[in-house]
Design an enzyme around this catalytic site. Structure first.
Site, PDB file in Angstrom:
ATOM      1  N   ARG A   1       0.794  -1.242   0.000  1.00 55.80           N
ATOM      2  CA  ARG A   1       0.000   0.000   0.000  1.00 55.80           C
ATOM      3  C   ARG A   1       0.822   1.286   0.000  1.00 55.80           C
ATOM      4  O   ARG A   1       0.288   2.373  -0.039  1.00 55.80           O
ATOM      5  CB  ARG A   1      -1.005   0.005   1.147  1.00 55.80           C
TER       6      ARG A   1
ATOM      7  N   HIS B   1     -12.424  -1.625   8.989  1.00 59.88           N
ATOM      8  CA  HIS B   1     -12.116  -0.262   9.445  1.00 59.88           C
ATOM      9  C   HIS B   1     -12.823   0.010  10.766  1.00 59.88           C
ATOM     10  O   HIS B   1     -12.245   0.551  11.702  1.00 59.88           O
ATOM     11  CB  HIS B   1     -12.598   0.787   8.425  1.00 59.88           C
TER      12      HIS B   1
END
Lengths: 518, 500
Positions: free
Chosen positions: B101, B201
């Site tokens: 990422r 999340h």
């Protein structure tokens, strides 16, 4: 402000400017950072023999392992068959990961579906997901075959693929005679190499042993053909094409099983090919009649080859044949099994590789190397290094077994150049870091993740392995065969020369050796 | 060529509706019914995009979504640099998410920073059978011994952990006590939970609440003097350095950034966040939960902002300044003015090359809406967009502030649908992820990865906008796209015949 429209600076330069450097320095206050002296002390400590001992005493933690999990290998093998859609039964995030991982290495699309199991499937099992999933993939992606494998989730809850596929077919998800081979590929057993093996065996079993009870078993009628299995291989595109070229030169009738060399190398011409090339399903079935099956990677076919042998074929396996002797063995075996002559062209290619080695061996002789990667790759590269007069020193394979370790030790003992070398099965790249600090080598061979070792230890990295994310197109060139050996030789030499140039290019200090002639 | 210039809104709407009907035809009836709810054409004035979202993906379709583990470890926790994040379970999840990422950070990797290391418990069959808690205990000890300068540890659960009933909370509590109150955070982010990375999340946010904020005071807490201008950046993962090119603007306008979540973040910054006067939130989707919590519990207001493209940046700087006094408001104007020459130069250079070009997006988090303004600043038009894992509130924000009438909307789009839409609409650019990149490039359509900026970045802030503009130009106007057809195939057959 350093940024300008005329000369756009991205991350490579932007953050080196004084504004950003000041900003990062101010940020430190809020990070509650460690004392720089303490960081330095620990950094130096991690380089010591004492740290190495503690590091090697690790029993539970893995840090930077050089292996992936089974389903990745299953997906890799499955796309080697004509029109085949890999279908992974389990939670969906995994499939996103396999697809990304393969795409980042090959710079190619990677198609695969998931049965998208969630909490309810964890409680009630994933049968509905299988039933609906097969119907959807069949209708949308029009595959010729759907090859099913599992994730760890489906394995932990114990979903039975054989029964699920049967039930799904009864419910009309896909036609009764549609090919849906399967393999259980729990991520907590083995590695991607095991997954390749299981998936390939599952597919052959499907075609040869009666398509999960829906057809009679095939009766073997031996012909003169030879089956080739490539194994899990980051160089599958270049390697399988090279093998096909050699087989064509020798006039050998053959079937490449799980031939994914086209699907991972499709042209950019305005069309997306979800399926391209691959072993035809007819060929996969007819492969039972072959005279023999050759595996290019022993540890990728530990279950497949015995299965093939049970059907009456001769089986031979190699360990990622790189270099002269390994290619010799492969070519001689081809000739022996097929009864075909070895053409003069191959002898000339061989001679050219010998020529190249003779021209360059002075630069490689006695250089120490550390290698890590999949078990067969490690074996093949080590054998080649011994042939070059190099000194392999640490050979590490996270997914290497006890049997791999023993075979490696035999190989190393066979050459005076292998005497100082240790093979490390089951170890990871944080172990390798300790090895490189305490027993330094001249060069490191491994995949992209080796760049962290190169940075930390200063050992120059030669990128050979899977995955290679940060260099492009290497997979298009073969490593196997005499021509492949030449490619590997050039990769090694280029790094050696680059290092020599780097060390000798200091103006007025070391540049007396900054030679034009090497 | 822009669709808008050749067709009326009504024509585009009809065309897009027809496209949706076309893709639905391929599905079995039940699936078509389900997918129909996720596809729509936006109608101006509506409060949302008229699609269902945050619902389970359909089995057997090529969903682009990830899992809760990806949301927690891959997005929220992974970038916290001075903590060790254990991928607890089999080896794969950690391996596939290792370094992919591009969450930039500054630190001595392996010594006091750990973002680009892959720590895993590498579960074997026996761990499944006998449970992994004992192994976890040993792993924590080994981390303490080999990585003594870690400031904390998180345990990111992979699928088997929840299924076999391991008690990672008990292990965490016991070991934290044993190590003198060290922060050890168990995170129940098994991949089978929820419908996408989105739940990950939320779970990760809850873990911050329960195991960082609610943890008894520890000695290591930061001791800086508070100021009225302290803010925290929430929901910026510092991809290619995004949070840095954002932070610099906030500091230039006179604010003090006391924490960065989570790109280049540290445990101390997480702990210090409740001292902020304002939480400024970039990725609403991944961190609205903890922002709301801090508002309720500590009374810290939060505001959303968008640092893609000069129009939105200026709007956001003023919005943020609105929470402060005139000094900061003047600061915001000063910053906008300072960067205006750069903005003018970037637009002067790139807009002529990009004017009228059309874009289709499919991304996660905030980007299916946030980047639209940046494209518009360059004269480009977004004709289709959708979220991987958006919720209804994301589609509301999209409808109310970003998309134009008749934009094609596709929630949780799968490979089949996306390919079909792109093939028919022929945009000049597709912005999506690595799994989609090569599909569209093969089709001859220029592509940028809008999760990771490929190898480039930052894209946030004014400095980032210059890079964004350059990258879009580079992608769309690369000479390679003129070469996709072989001349002997491109030349019409009639011409060849005539030459005979």
């Amino acid at each position: 402000m350093a940024q300008s429209a005329e000369h756009v600076l991205d991350h490579l330069e932007l953050f080196r400017g004084p504004e950003y450097q000041q900003m990062l320095a101010k940020k430190k206050i809020f990070e509650n950072p460690r004392d720089p002296a303490e960081v330095e002390r620990i950094k130096e400590w991690t380089k010591t023999a004492e740290y190495r001992e503690k590091n090697f005493a690790r029993e539970a933690l893995a840090v930077n392992p050089a292996k992936a999990c089974q389903p990745l290998g299953a997906v890799f093998a499955s796309v080697g068959f004509e029109g085949t859609l890999p279908f992974v039964h389990g939670s969906q995030g995994c499939v996103a990961y396999y697809r990304s991982h393969l795409s980042r290495h090959f710079k190619e699309p990677s198609s695969c579906v998931s049965s998208s199991m969630t909490e309810d499937a964890a409680v009630f099992g994933g049968l509905n997901n299988m039933t609906d999933g097969l119907a959807n993939s069949y209708n949308m992606y029009k595959p010729k075959m759907i090859a099913v494998s599992t994730t760890c989730m489906a394995e932990v809850i114990g979903d039975d693929l054989n029964a699920f596929i049967k039930t799904s077919k009864e419910k009309g998800s896909v036609p009764a005679d549609f090919d849906v081979p399967f393999a259980h590929t729990p991520a907590f057993v083995g590695s991607h190499v095991t997954g390749y093996d299981n998936a390939l065996k599952g597919i052959l079993e499907h075609f040869w042993d009666g398509k999960a009870g829906t057809a009679p078993k095939l009766e073997r009628k031996q012909n003169g053909a030879i089956n080739i299995i490539g194994g899990f291989d980051g160089y599958t595109v270049g390697n399988l094409r090279e093998i096909k070229r050699i087989l064509a030169l020798m006039g050998i009738q053959h079937t490449i099983l799980a031939d994914n060399s086209e699907v991972f190398d499709t042209p950019t011409d305005g069309e997306f090919r979800m399926y391209d090339g691959g072993t035809t399903l007819e060929d996969a079935a007819n492969a039972v009649h072959a005279k023999a099956t050759i595996s290019m990677q022993q540890w990728c076919t530990e279950k497949t080859l015995p299965f093939v042998a049970e059907h009456g074929q001769d089986v031979v396996s190699f360990n990622y044949p790189v270099g002269i002797s390994a290619t010799d063995d492969f070519i001689v075996a081809l000739s022996r099994i097929s009864g075909k002559e070895i053409p003069e062209q191959l002898a000339r290619e061989r001679g050219r590789l010998v020529d190249a080695i003779a021209d360059s061996s002075a630069h490689i002789h006695g250089k120490k190397f550390a290698i890590y990667g999949d078990p067969d790759l490690c074996y093949g590269l080590t054998a080649f290094l011994l042939e070059l007069g190099a000194e392999p020193t640490h050979v590490l394979s996270t997914n290497g077994s006890k049997a791999w370790h023993e075979k490696m030790q035999v190989l190393l003992a066979s050459s005076p150049f292998g005497q100082g070398c240790q093979a490390y099965p089951g170890r990871d790249l944080w172990h390798m870091r300790s090895l490189l600090f305490t027993e330094p080598v001249d060069f490191l061979i491994g995949n992209t993740y080796g760049k962290y070792l190169e940075r930390d230890t200063g050992t120059p990295l030669i990128r050979i392995g899977f995955p290679v994310f940060d260099r492009h197109h290497h997979h298009r060139s073969p490593l196997w065969g005499y021509q492949g050996g030449l490619n590997v030789l050039v990769k090694i030499l280029d790094k050696i020369f680059d290092e020599m140039d780097k060390k000798t290019n200091v103006l007025g200090k070391t540049d007396y050796s900054f030679d034009i002639i090497r | 060529m822009s669709l808008a210039t050749t067709q009326s809104i009504a024509e585009i709407r009809a065309r897009n509706k027809e496209l949706i009907e076309e893709v639905l035809k391929v599905y079995p009836e039940k699936t078509a019914k389900r997918r129909a709810k996720h596809l729509n054409v936006h109608q101006a004035g509506k409060s949302d995009c008229g699609v269902k979202s945050n619902i389970k993906s359909i089995p057997g379709v090529m969903t682009i979504r990830g899992c809760a583990y990806a949301g927690s470890k891959g997005v929220v926790w992974g970038p916290i640099k001075d903590m060790v994040h254990i991928s607890h379970g089999p080896v794969g999840c950690g391996q596939y998410s290792w370094g992919s990422r591009r969450n930039y950070y500054v630190g001595t990797t392996g010594i006091d920073s750990f973002v680009t290391l892959q720590f895993t418990s590498d579960f074997q069959e026996k761990d499944i059978v006998f449970g992994g808690d004992k192994k976890l205990v040993k792993i924590l000890d080994e981390i303490q011994e080999l990585f003594p300068l870690n400031n904390g540890i998180t345990i990111q659960s992979e699928c088997p952990i929840g299924l076999i009933g391991d008690d990672i909370e008990a292990v965490s509590r016991a070991k934290s006590k044993e190590y003198g109150g060290k922060t050890i955070v168990p995170v129940r982010c098994e991949g089978f939970r929820g419908v996408s990375q989105s739940l990950g999340h939320h779970i990760a946010n809850d873990a911050v609440r329960d195991w960082i904020f609610d943890k008894p005071e520890s000695d290591g807490k930061p001791t800086f003097e508070p100021t009225p201008y302290d803010v925290a950046i929430i929901g910026d993962y510092n991809i290619g350095g995004d949070a840095w090119s954002s932070r610099i603007l906030l500091e230039e306008m006179g604010l003090r950034v006391i924490a960065q979540w989570s790109g280049d973040g540290s445990l101390a910054e997480l702990e210090a966040t409740p001292k902020a006067k304002l939480n400024i939130l970039h990725c609403y989707r991944s961190m609205n939960y903890i922002s709301r919590h801090m508002e309720e519990k500590f009374g810290i207001p939060w505001c959303e902002y968008n640092f893609f493209g000069p129009s939105k940046i200026a709007e956001s700087l003023r919005k943020i300044a609105g929470y402060f006094d005139d000094k900061i408001k003047e600061g915001a104007e000063r910053v906008i003015e300072k960067y205006q020459p750069l903005v003018n130069a970037v637009i002067a250079k790139y807009r002529p090359r990009l004017e009228g070009k059309t874009v289709m997006l499919y991304v996660g988090g905030l980007r299916p809406r946030h980047v639209i303004g940046a494209y518009e600043d360059l004269g480009m038009e977004v004709i289709g967009t959708g979220y991987e894992f958006g919720h209804n509130d994301d589609y509301q924000r999209t409808a109310q502030h970003y998309v134009k009438d008749s934009t094609l909307i596709y929630d949780d789009v799968n490979g089949y649908e996306f390919e079909h839409f792109v093939e028919k609409l022929q945009p000049d650019l597709v912005g999506s992820g690595i799994k989609e990149k090569y599909v569209f490039q093969k089709m001859g359509v220029p592509f940028r990865q809008m999760h990771s900026w490929d190898y480039s970045g930052p894209y946030h802030g004014y400095d980032g906008f210059a890079i964004f503009a350059r990258d879009m130009d580079m992608a769309i106007n690369s000479p390679v796209w003129k070469k996709t057809k072989a001349p002997w195939k491109e030349a019409s057959r009639a011409k060849l015949l005539a030459a005979e």
